[in-house]
Design a protein around this motif. Sequence first.
Motif, mmCIF file in Angstrom:
data_model
loop_
_atom_site.group_PDB
_atom_site.id
_atom_site.type_symbol
_atom_site.label_atom_id
_atom_site.label_comp_id
_atom_site.label_asym_id
_atom_site.label_seq_id
_atom_site.Cartn_x
_atom_site.Cartn_y
_atom_site.Cartn_z
ATOM 1 N N GLU A 6 0.837 -1.207 0.000
ATOM 2 C CA GLU A 6 0.000 0.000 0.000
ATOM 3 C C GLU A 6 0.865 1.247 0.000
ATOM 4 O O GLU A 6 1.998 1.237 0.502
ATOM 5 C CB GLU A 6 -0.906 0.051 1.234
ATOM 6 C CG GLU A 6 -1.837 -1.131 1.398
ATOM 7 C CD GLU A 6 -1.289 -2.180 2.340
ATOM 8 O OE1 GLU A 6 -2.097 -2.934 2.919
ATOM 9 O OE2 GLU A 6 -0.044 -2.260 2.489
ATOM 10 N N SER A 7 0.298 2.337 -0.523
ATOM 11 C CA SER A 7 0.947 3.637 -0.461
ATOM 12 C C SER A 7 -0.122 4.725 -0.530
ATOM 13 O O SER A 7 -1.286 4.438 -0.843
ATOM 14 C CB SER A 7 1.947 3.811 -1.615
ATOM 15 O OG SER A 7 1.283 3.735 -2.861
ATOM 16 N N GLY A 8 0.285 5.951 -0.224
ATOM 17 C CA GLY A 8 -0.625 7.082 -0.371
ATOM 18 C C GLY A 8 -1.223 7.614 0.917
ATOM 19 O O GLY A 8 -1.941 8.613 0.895
ATOM 20 N N GLY A 9 -0.939 6.951 2.030
ATOM 21 C CA GLY A 9 -1.468 7.451 3.292
ATOM 22 C C GLY A 9 -0.778 8.742 3.709
ATOM 23 O O GLY A 9 0.203 9.167 3.098
ATOM 24 N N GLY A 10 -1.309 9.375 4.758
ATOM 25 C CA GLY A 10 -0.704 10.599 5.248
ATOM 26 C C GLY A 10 -1.632 11.351 6.165
ATOM 27 O O GLY A 10 -2.639 10.806 6.633
ATOM 28 N N ARG A 19 -5.758 9.641 -1.984
ATOM 29 C CA ARG A 19 -5.935 8.451 -2.798
ATOM 30 C C ARG A 19 -4.905 7.410 -2.380
ATOM 31 O O ARG A 19 -3.710 7.658 -2.453
ATOM 32 C CB ARG A 19 -5.785 8.738 -4.287
ATOM 33 C CG ARG A 19 -6.175 7.530 -5.139
ATOM 34 C CD ARG A 19 -6.154 7.793 -6.618
ATOM 35 N NE ARG A 19 -4.826 7.709 -7.189
ATOM 36 C CZ ARG A 19 -4.566 7.439 -8.471
ATOM 37 N NH1 ARG A 19 -5.581 7.227 -9.301
ATOM 38 N NH2 ARG A 19 -3.335 7.414 -8.910
ATOM 39 N N LEU A 20 -5.409 6.282 -1.946
ATOM 40 C CA LEU A 20 -4.545 5.164 -1.595
ATOM 41 C C LEU A 20 -4.357 4.266 -2.817
ATOM 42 O O LEU A 20 -5.262 4.118 -3.636
ATOM 43 C CB LEU A 20 -5.147 4.344 -0.458
ATOM 44 C CG LEU A 20 -5.493 5.098 0.826
ATOM 45 C CD1 LEU A 20 -6.004 4.102 1.876
ATOM 46 C CD2 LEU A 20 -4.318 5.877 1.343
ATOM 47 N N VAL A 93 -5.314 2.738 10.214
ATOM 48 C CA VAL A 93 -4.401 2.082 9.281
ATOM 49 C C VAL A 93 -5.269 1.380 8.244
ATOM 50 O O VAL A 93 -6.176 0.618 8.605
ATOM 51 C CB VAL A 93 -3.475 1.085 9.984
ATOM 52 C CG1 VAL A 93 -2.586 0.373 8.962
ATOM 53 C CG2 VAL A 93 -2.616 1.794 11.024
ATOM 54 N N TYR A 94 -4.992 1.633 6.976
ATOM 55 C CA TYR A 94 -5.768 1.066 5.884
ATOM 56 C C TYR A 94 -4.979 -0.081 5.258
ATOM 57 O O TYR A 94 -3.806 0.079 4.902
ATOM 58 C CB TYR A 94 -6.076 2.137 4.839
ATOM 59 C CG TYR A 94 -7.186 3.051 5.277
ATOM 60 C CD1 TYR A 94 -6.994 3.960 6.314
ATOM 61 C CD2 TYR A 94 -8.448 2.984 4.691
ATOM 62 C CE1 TYR A 94 -8.026 4.786 6.748
ATOM 63 C CE2 TYR A 94 -9.485 3.811 5.102
ATOM 64 C CZ TYR A 94 -9.256 4.701 6.133
ATOM 65 O OH TYR A 94 -10.289 5.518 6.557
ATOM 66 N N TYR A 95 -5.656 -1.225 5.135
ATOM 67 C CA TYR A 95 -5.040 -2.434 4.608
ATOM 68 C C TYR A 95 -5.684 -2.839 3.289
ATOM 69 O O TYR A 95 -6.913 -2.803 3.148
ATOM 70 C CB TYR A 95 -5.210 -3.590 5.598
ATOM 71 C CG TYR A 95 -4.515 -3.394 6.908
ATOM 72 C CD1 TYR A 95 -5.161 -2.800 7.985
ATOM 73 C CD2 TYR A 95 -3.196 -3.810 7.077
ATOM 74 C CE1 TYR A 95 -4.521 -2.621 9.196
ATOM 75 C CE2 TYR A 95 -2.556 -3.641 8.290
ATOM 76 C CZ TYR A 95 -3.216 -3.040 9.336
ATOM 77 O OH TYR A 95 -2.572 -2.868 10.540
ATOM 78 N N GLN A 113 0.813 -4.579 4.323
ATOM 79 C CA GLN A 113 1.312 -4.149 5.634
ATOM 80 C C GLN A 113 0.533 -2.974 6.212
ATOM 81 O O GLN A 113 0.626 -2.703 7.411
ATOM 82 C CB GLN A 113 2.795 -3.756 5.515
ATOM 83 C CG GLN A 113 3.698 -4.913 5.130
ATOM 84 C CD GLN A 113 3.830 -5.942 6.233
ATOM 85 O OE1 GLN A 113 3.652 -5.659 7.400
ATOM 86 N NE2 GLN A 113 4.121 -7.173 5.844
ATOM 87 N N GLY A 114 -0.203 -2.279 5.380
ATOM 88 C CA GLY A 114 -1.014 -1.161 5.852
ATOM 89 C C GLY A 114 -0.353 0.184 5.623
ATOM 90 O O GLY A 114 0.871 0.302 5.549
ATOM 91 N N THR A 115 -1.191 1.209 5.514
ATOM 92 C CA THR A 115 -0.722 2.585 5.385
ATOM 93 C C THR A 115 -1.579 3.464 6.305
ATOM 94 O O THR A 115 -2.804 3.312 6.352
ATOM 95 C CB THR A 115 -0.774 3.065 3.928
ATOM 96 O OG1 THR A 115 -0.195 4.365 3.822
ATOM 97 C CG2 THR A 115 -2.187 3.114 3.373
ATOM 98 N N GLN A 116 -0.931 4.353 7.031
ATOM 99 C CA GLN A 116 -1.625 5.169 8.021
ATOM 100 C C GLN A 116 -2.315 6.362 7.362
ATOM 101 O O GLN A 116 -1.701 7.092 6.575
ATOM 102 C CB GLN A 116 -0.624 5.686 9.064
ATOM 103 C CG GLN A 116 -1.213 6.630 10.106
ATOM 104 C CD GLN A 116 -2.145 5.916 11.066
ATOM 105 O OE1 GLN A 116 -1.816 4.859 11.592
ATOM 106 N NE2 GLN A 116 -3.319 6.504 11.318
ATOM 107 N N VAL A 117 -3.571 6.561 7.711
ATOM 108 C CA VAL A 117 -4.322 7.750 7.309
ATOM 109 C C VAL A 117 -4.751 8.469 8.582
ATOM 110 O O VAL A 117 -5.391 7.865 9.450
ATOM 111 C CB VAL A 117 -5.549 7.380 6.458
ATOM 112 C CG1 VAL A 117 -6.430 8.606 6.235
ATOM 113 C CG2 VAL A 117 -5.114 6.773 5.138
#
Length: 121
Positions: A6-10, A19-20, A93-95, A113-117
């Motif tokens: 995953e990518s694009g979190g913030g 946009r993830l 955390v978005y998976y 692994q997840g990305t934090q939003v």
Amino acid sequence: QVQLVESGGGLVQAGGSLRLSCTASGRTAGVYAMAWFRQAPGKEREFVATISSSGGSTLQSDSVKGRFTISRDNAKNTLYLQMNSLKPEDTAVYYCAAGQYSRYLAAYKYWGQGTQVTVSS
């Protein structure tokens, strides 16, 4: 075996957009339905949205309907989640997951692994 990244979190202010993306690798990545789940601190992982292997069918949770859009580009082996009108309660955390077309967590065999939003008020 399918690998998901995953990518694009913030960090974004309430009312904003993110946009993830989730890039899948592996020989059979394109045959799976793909989904987004999220997990906030102290809470269980919950369903956000899913899309069929062809991209022709989608399901979303009531909490994000009308604000989030799931899509995929099978030529790029990439899953997307466009998130608009973000609220502080969307912080999690978005998976990304790959498996059977379902809103249930157990239907998905492969996980990223997840990305934090984080949405600030």
